[in-house]
Design a protein around this motif. Sequence first.
Motif, PDB file in Angstrom:
ATOM      1  N   ILE A 182       6.489  54.506 -52.344  1.00  0.00           N
ATOM      2  CA  ILE A 182       5.383  54.905 -53.222  1.00  0.00           C
ATOM      3  C   ILE A 182       4.885  53.702 -54.014  1.00  0.00           C
ATOM      4  N   ASP A 183       5.815  52.873 -54.456  1.00  0.00           N
ATOM      5  CA  ASP A 183       5.428  51.679 -55.216  1.00  0.00           C
ATOM      6  C   ASP A 183       4.513  50.776 -54.383  1.00  0.00           C
ATOM      7  N   TRP A 184       4.828  50.622 -53.109  1.00  0.00           N
ATOM      8  CA  TRP A 184       3.964  49.808 -52.241  1.00  0.00           C
ATOM      9  C   TRP A 184       2.537  50.369 -52.214  1.00  0.00           C
ATOM     10  N   CYS A 185       2.430  51.687 -52.128  1.00  0.00           N
ATOM     11  CA  CYS A 185       1.092  52.304 -52.107  1.00  0.00           C
ATOM     12  C   CYS A 185       0.424  52.195 -53.470  1.00  0.00           C
ATOM     13  N   ALA A 186       1.210  52.415 -54.522  1.00  0.00           N
ATOM     14  CA  ALA A 186       0.662  52.378 -55.884  1.00  0.00           C
ATOM     15  C   ALA A 186       0.096  50.996 -56.207  1.00  0.00           C
ATOM     16  N   ARG A 187       0.718  49.967 -55.666  1.00  0.00           N
ATOM     17  CA  ARG A 187       0.257  48.591 -55.903  1.00  0.00           C
ATOM     18  C   ARG A 187      -0.789  48.141 -54.895  1.00  0.00           C
ATOM     19  N   GLY A 188      -1.143  49.037 -53.964  1.00  0.00           N
ATOM     20  CA  GLY A 188      -2.141  48.686 -52.955  1.00  0.00           C
ATOM     21  C   GLY A 188      -1.625  47.778 -51.860  1.00  0.00           C
ATOM     22  N   ARG A 189      -0.313  47.616 -51.771  1.00  0.00           N
ATOM     23  CA  ARG A 189       0.243  46.747 -50.721  1.00  0.00           C
ATOM     24  C   ARG A 189       0.213  47.446 -49.370  1.00  0.00           C
ATOM     25  N   VAL A 190       0.378  48.765 -49.388  1.00  0.00           N
ATOM     26  CA  VAL A 190       0.329  49.565 -48.159  1.00  0.00           C
ATOM     27  C   VAL A 190      -0.905  50.451 -48.220  1.00  0.00           C
ATOM     28  N   ARG A 191      -1.691  50.401 -47.130  1.00  0.00           N
ATOM     29  CA  ARG A 191      -2.899  51.230 -47.061  1.00  0.00           C
ATOM     30  C   ARG A 191      -3.060  51.790 -45.660  1.00  0.00           C
ATOM     31  N   LEU A 192      -3.592  53.017 -45.616  1.00  0.00           N
ATOM     32  CA  LEU A 192      -3.953  53.592 -44.317  1.00  0.00           C
ATOM     33  C   LEU A 192      -5.262  52.952 -43.877  1.00  0.00           C
ATOM     34  N   ASP A 193      -5.328  52.557 -42.606  1.00  0.00           N
ATOM     35  CA  ASP A 193      -6.520  51.908 -42.065  1.00  0.00           C
ATOM     36  C   ASP A 193      -6.766  52.522 -40.691  1.00  0.00           C
ATOM     37  N   GLY A 194      -7.705  53.447 -40.606  1.00  0.00           N
ATOM     38  CA  GLY A 194      -7.884  54.186 -39.360  1.00  0.00           C
ATOM     39  C   GLY A 194      -6.633  54.985 -39.076  1.00  0.00           C
ATOM     40  N   ASP A 195      -6.061  54.778 -37.899  1.00  0.00           N
ATOM     41  CA  ASP A 195      -4.811  55.460 -37.556  1.00  0.00           C
ATOM     42  C   ASP A 195      -3.603  54.562 -37.772  1.00  0.00           C
ATOM     43  N   GLY A 196      -3.820  53.401 -38.353  1.00  0.00           N
ATOM     44  CA  GLY A 196      -2.722  52.463 -38.573  1.00  0.00           C
ATOM     45  C   GLY A 196      -2.507  52.195 -40.051  1.00  0.00           C
ATOM     46  N   VAL A 197      -1.564  51.318 -40.331  1.00  0.00           N
ATOM     47  CA  VAL A 197      -1.203  50.983 -41.702  1.00  0.00           C
ATOM     48  C   VAL A 197      -1.330  49.475 -41.892  1.00  0.00           C
ATOM     49  N   LEU A 198      -1.925  49.084 -43.004  1.00  0.00           N
ATOM     50  CA  LEU A 198      -1.944  47.673 -43.389  1.00  0.00           C
ATOM     51  C   LEU A 198      -0.864  47.440 -44.424  1.00  0.00           C
ATOM     52  N   PHE A 199      -0.077  46.383 -44.209  1.00  0.00           N
ATOM     53  CA  PHE A 199       0.933  45.971 -45.187  1.00  0.00           C
ATOM     54  C   PHE A 199       0.542  44.576 -45.652  1.00  0.00           C
ATOM     55  N   ASP A 200       0.227  44.443 -46.936  1.00  0.00           N
ATOM     56  CA  ASP A 200      -0.290  43.177 -47.470  1.00  0.00           C
ATOM     57  C   ASP A 200      -1.447  42.665 -46.618  1.00  0.00           C
ATOM     58  N   GLY A 201      -2.305  43.608 -46.176  1.00  0.00           N
ATOM     59  CA  GLY A 201      -3.508  43.238 -45.448  1.00  0.00           C
ATOM     60  C   GLY A 201      -3.335  43.016 -43.959  1.00  0.00           C
ATOM     61  N   GLU A 202      -2.094  43.040 -43.482  1.00  0.00           N
ATOM     62  CA  GLU A 202      -1.823  42.803 -42.054  1.00  0.00           C
ATOM     63  C   GLU A 202      -1.433  44.112 -41.376  1.00  0.00           C
ATOM     64  N   PRO A 203      -1.909  44.329 -40.145  1.00  0.00           N
ATOM     65  CA  PRO A 203      -1.485  45.538 -39.426  1.00  0.00           C
ATOM     66  C   PRO A 203       0.042  45.602 -39.305  1.00  0.00           C
ATOM     67  N   LEU A 204       0.589  46.748 -39.613  1.00  0.00           N
ATOM     68  CA  LEU A 204       2.043  46.934 -39.559  1.00  0.00           C
ATOM     69  C   LEU A 204       2.398  47.419 -38.159  1.00  0.00           C
ATOM     70  N   GLN A 205       3.243  46.682 -37.461  1.00  0.00           N
ATOM     71  CA  GLN A 205       3.580  47.034 -36.074  1.00  0.00           C
ATOM     72  C   GLN A 205       4.701  48.066 -36.026  1.00  0.00           C
ATOM     73  N   GLN A 206       5.677  47.914 -36.897  1.00  0.00           N
ATOM     74  CA  GLN A 206       6.861  48.778 -36.936  1.00  0.00           C
ATOM     75  C   GLN A 206       7.049  49.222 -38.378  1.00  0.00           C
ATOM     76  N   PRO A 207       7.573  50.425 -38.593  1.00  0.00           N
ATOM     77  CA  PRO A 207       7.903  50.798 -39.972  1.00  0.00           C
ATOM     78  C   PRO A 207       8.877  49.790 -40.589  1.00  0.00           C
ATOM     79  N   ARG A 208       8.699  49.496 -41.865  1.00  0.00           N
ATOM     80  CA  ARG A 208       9.679  48.681 -42.592  1.00  0.00           C
ATOM     81  C   ARG A 208      10.967  49.465 -42.721  1.00  0.00           C
ATOM     82  N   ARG A 209      12.081  48.808 -42.432  1.00  0.00           N
ATOM     83  CA  ARG A 209      13.385  49.475 -42.595  1.00  0.00           C
ATOM     84  C   ARG A 209      13.987  49.027 -43.914  1.00  0.00           C
ATOM     85  N   LEU A 210      14.277  49.983 -44.753  1.00  0.00           N
ATOM     86  CA  LEU A 210      14.763  49.667 -46.105  1.00  0.00           C
ATOM     87  C   LEU A 210      16.225  50.034 -46.249  1.00  0.00           C
TER      88      LEU A 210
END
Length: 210
Positions: A182-210
């Motif tokens: 949620i923090d990533w989204c709240a800070r605008g680091r993660v965004r939905l872009d079409g059917d994909g996700v941008l992480f820090d402005g770059e297309p995210l290929q795989q989910p981040r594993r935390l």
Amino acid sequence: KAGLVVLISGRGSNLQSILDACADGSLAAEVRAVISNRPGVYGLERARAAGVPALELDHRDFADRASFEAALAERIDRYAPDLVILAGFMRILETGFCQHYRGRMLNIHPSLLPKFRGTHTHERAIAAGETEHGASIHFVTPELDGGPVFAQAVVPVLAGDDADTLAARVLEQEHRLYPQAIDWCARGRVRLDGDGVLFDGEPLQQPRRL
Ligand code: GAR
């Protein structure tokens, strides 16, 4: 600070982890309201204890899904949240509702999506002989548990696990995973872009594993 409205149906342990993370500053957000479709659940008490408005909206009081969802959207939008957070919210949401909140509604699901959409995920992971299991955070789209996943936590499935022991191991990780996501989204680091996700402005290929 980003405003959140959290939707729940039950005990609200994920809600608690979000409230705690907002309080300690590790999540750059504030919970503006909590809404439960089930009256009297423990999660509502957690909200009140944190000084957050706790609303009950019983889906059984409505003739159909559409009228329930219209009332739900009206309550949510009173608080003008930046993000709507599904935290153990156990109602299916129809297309129009999902479209209205597209890109600003998140769900936590107790499996490594795309595996085990739907319910009884822990039983099914054990029955399938999985050696790894976990939880996923995804943007909500009309496809049930089918929206873009951007964060996951993984746990081992151990010999002798039953659904309860496995669920407990996953839940502990959920409480770490969801506030961070949620923090990533709240800070605008993660965004939905079409059917994909941008992480820090770059297309995210795989989910981040935390
Ligand atoms: C959590 O395990 C969450 O991942 C799951 O319900 C539980 C709620 O626990 N959500 C779903 O199954 C969504 N379909 P909580 O009320 O203690 O947060």
